[in-house]
Design a protein around this motif. Structure first.
Motif, PDB file in Angstrom:
ATOM      1  N   MET A  60       0.779  -1.185   0.180  1.00  0.00           N
ATOM      2  CA  MET A  60      -0.101   0.079   0.020  1.00  0.00           C
ATOM      3  C   MET A  60       0.966   1.247  -0.366  1.00  0.00           C
ATOM      4  O   MET A  60       1.566   1.654   0.816  1.00  0.00           O
ATOM      5  CB  MET A  60      -0.924  -0.084   1.163  1.00  0.00           C
ATOM      6  N   PRO A  61       0.588   2.126  -0.498  1.00  0.00           N
ATOM      7  CA  PRO A  61       1.775   3.420  -1.092  1.00  0.00           C
ATOM      8  C   PRO A  61       1.265   4.010   0.328  1.00  0.00           C
ATOM      9  O   PRO A  61       0.013   4.248   0.385  1.00  0.00           O
ATOM     10  CB  PRO A  61       0.991   4.072  -2.399  1.00  0.00           C
ATOM     11  N   ALA A  62       2.446   5.032   1.094  1.00  0.00           N
ATOM     12  CA  ALA A  62       1.681   6.249   1.835  1.00  0.00           C
ATOM     13  C   ALA A  62       0.365   7.469   1.239  1.00  0.00           C
ATOM     14  O   ALA A  62       0.757   7.136   0.011  1.00  0.00           O
ATOM     15  CB  ALA A  62       3.068   7.028   2.620  1.00  0.00           C
ATOM     16  N   ALA A  63      -0.133   6.809   2.479  1.00  0.00           N
ATOM     17  CA  ALA A  63      -1.472   7.972   2.550  1.00  0.00           C
ATOM     18  C   ALA A  63      -1.318   9.078   3.312  1.00  0.00           C
ATOM     19  O   ALA A  63      -1.454   8.519   4.418  1.00  0.00           O
ATOM     20  CB  ALA A  63      -2.824   7.189   2.397  1.00  0.00           C
ATOM     21  N   PHE A  64      -1.932  10.229   3.370  1.00  0.00           N
ATOM     22  CA  PHE A  64      -2.425  11.145   4.369  1.00  0.00           C
ATOM     23  C   PHE A  64      -3.074  10.548   5.443  1.00  0.00           C
ATOM     24  O   PHE A  64      -4.449  10.564   4.808  1.00  0.00           O
ATOM     25  CB  PHE A  64      -2.514  12.529   4.062  1.00  0.00           C
ATOM     26  N   ASN A  65      -2.866  10.458   6.883  1.00  0.00           N
ATOM     27  CA  ASN A  65      -4.488  10.390   7.509  1.00  0.00           C
ATOM     28  C   ASN A  65      -4.283  10.979   8.569  1.00  0.00           C
ATOM     29  O   ASN A  65      -5.560  11.249   8.398  1.00  0.00           O
ATOM     30  CB  ASN A  65      -3.117   8.813   9.285  1.00  0.00           C
ATOM     31  N   HIS A  66      -3.724  12.081   9.133  1.00  0.00           N
ATOM     32  CA  HIS A  66      -4.460  13.170  10.259  1.00  0.00           C
ATOM     33  C   HIS A  66      -2.998  14.037  10.224  1.00  0.00           C
ATOM     34  O   HIS A  66      -1.766  14.015  10.215  1.00  0.00           O
ATOM     35  CB  HIS A  66      -4.686  12.121  11.790  1.00  0.00           C
ATOM     36  N   THR A  67      -3.997  14.755  11.098  1.00  0.00           N
ATOM     37  CA  THR A  67      -3.081  15.985  11.821  1.00  0.00           C
ATOM     38  C   THR A  67      -3.138  16.644  12.705  1.00  0.00           C
ATOM     39  O   THR A  67      -4.453  16.613  13.109  1.00  0.00           O
ATOM     40  CB  THR A  67      -2.269  17.122  10.443  1.00  0.00           C
ATOM     41  N   ILE A  68      -2.382  16.976  13.968  1.00  0.00           N
ATOM     42  CA  ILE A  68      -2.619  17.176  14.580  1.00  0.00           C
ATOM     43  C   ILE A  68      -2.956  18.981  15.078  1.00  0.00           C
ATOM     44  O   ILE A  68      -1.987  19.401  14.777  1.00  0.00           O
ATOM     45  CB  ILE A  68      -2.322  16.966  16.874  1.00  0.00           C
ATOM     46  N   VAL A  69      -3.956  19.428  15.168  1.00  0.00           N
ATOM     47  CA  VAL A  69      -4.024  21.162  14.996  1.00  0.00           C
ATOM     48  C   VAL A  69      -3.868  22.496  16.721  1.00  0.00           C
ATOM     49  O   VAL A  69      -4.840  21.580  17.662  1.00  0.00           O
ATOM     50  CB  VAL A  69      -5.357  22.077  14.379  1.00  0.00           C
ATOM     51  N   ALA A  70      -2.462  22.285  17.176  1.00  0.00           N
ATOM     52  CA  ALA A  70      -2.435  23.358  17.788  1.00  0.00           C
ATOM     53  C   ALA A  70      -3.451  24.043  18.803  1.00  0.00           C
ATOM     54  O   ALA A  70      -3.637  24.949  17.489  1.00  0.00           O
ATOM     55  CB  ALA A  70      -1.473  23.298  18.163  1.00  0.00           C
ATOM     56  N   SER A  71      -4.289  24.283  19.885  1.00  0.00           N
ATOM     57  CA  SER A  71      -5.474  25.263  19.897  1.00  0.00           C
ATOM     58  C   SER A  71      -5.270  25.946  21.042  1.00  0.00           C
ATOM     59  O   SER A  71      -5.013  24.881  21.924  1.00  0.00           O
ATOM     60  CB  SER A  71      -7.073  24.386  19.429  1.00  0.00           C
ATOM     61  N   ARG A  72      -6.234  27.070  21.048  1.00  0.00           N
ATOM     62  CA  ARG A  72      -6.311  27.733  22.266  1.00  0.00           C
ATOM     63  C   ARG A  72      -7.723  26.704  22.838  1.00  0.00           C
ATOM     64  O   ARG A  72      -7.526  26.895  24.289  1.00  0.00           O
ATOM     65  CB  ARG A  72      -6.413  29.227  21.992  1.00  0.00           C
TER      66      ARG A  72
END
Length: 125
Positions: free
Chosen positions: A1-13
């Motif tokens: 399976m090729p790499a696929a973007f899964n998630h990112t964490i967005v820093a929030s106040r």
């Protein structure tokens, strides 16, 4: 399976406020949330996860969203209705404008945590 973007964490106040900001502007779907995360679902099942980091200052990041022309019109209307400051350029010199770069339209603005958000209709490559 090729790499696929899964998630990112967005820093929030305030993770709820940040999630609401993106949900309402971009018409995103809620996803199951757990632990310190409030999650939204993007295309292809990618998660945008909002969390409040244990730091005083959040390091601004850049997040770019490619949308179709109709979505651009709806989201840009919300930006104007809410008096969200926006620019045609990433250096923030053309206030209150959009651009027509890369074969489409684009605009830059800040989210509640101070991250640099770009919305564009044309792809860079």
């Amino acid at each position: 399976m090729p790499a696929a973007f899964n998630h990112t964490i967005v820093a929030s106040r305030d993770r709820e406020e940040s999630a609401r900001f993106f949900r309402e502007l971009f018409e995103l779907e809620d996803a199951p949330s757990w632990g310190p995360f409030v999650n939204l679902r993007l295309e292809e099942g990618v998660l945008f996860q909002f969390a409040e980091p244990p730091v005083e200052e959040i390091q601004p990041q850049h997040y770019a969203f490619q949308v179709d022309e109709e979505q651009f019109d709806r989201t840009y209307a919300r930006i104007r209705e809410r008096n969200i400051e926006h620019w045609a350029d990433p250096r923030r010199t053309r206030s209150g404008e959009i651009n027509n770069d890369h074969g489409g339209r684009g605009v830059y603005f800040l989210d509640p945590a101070g991250h640099y958000i770009e919305m564009l209709t044309g792809a860079y490559v």
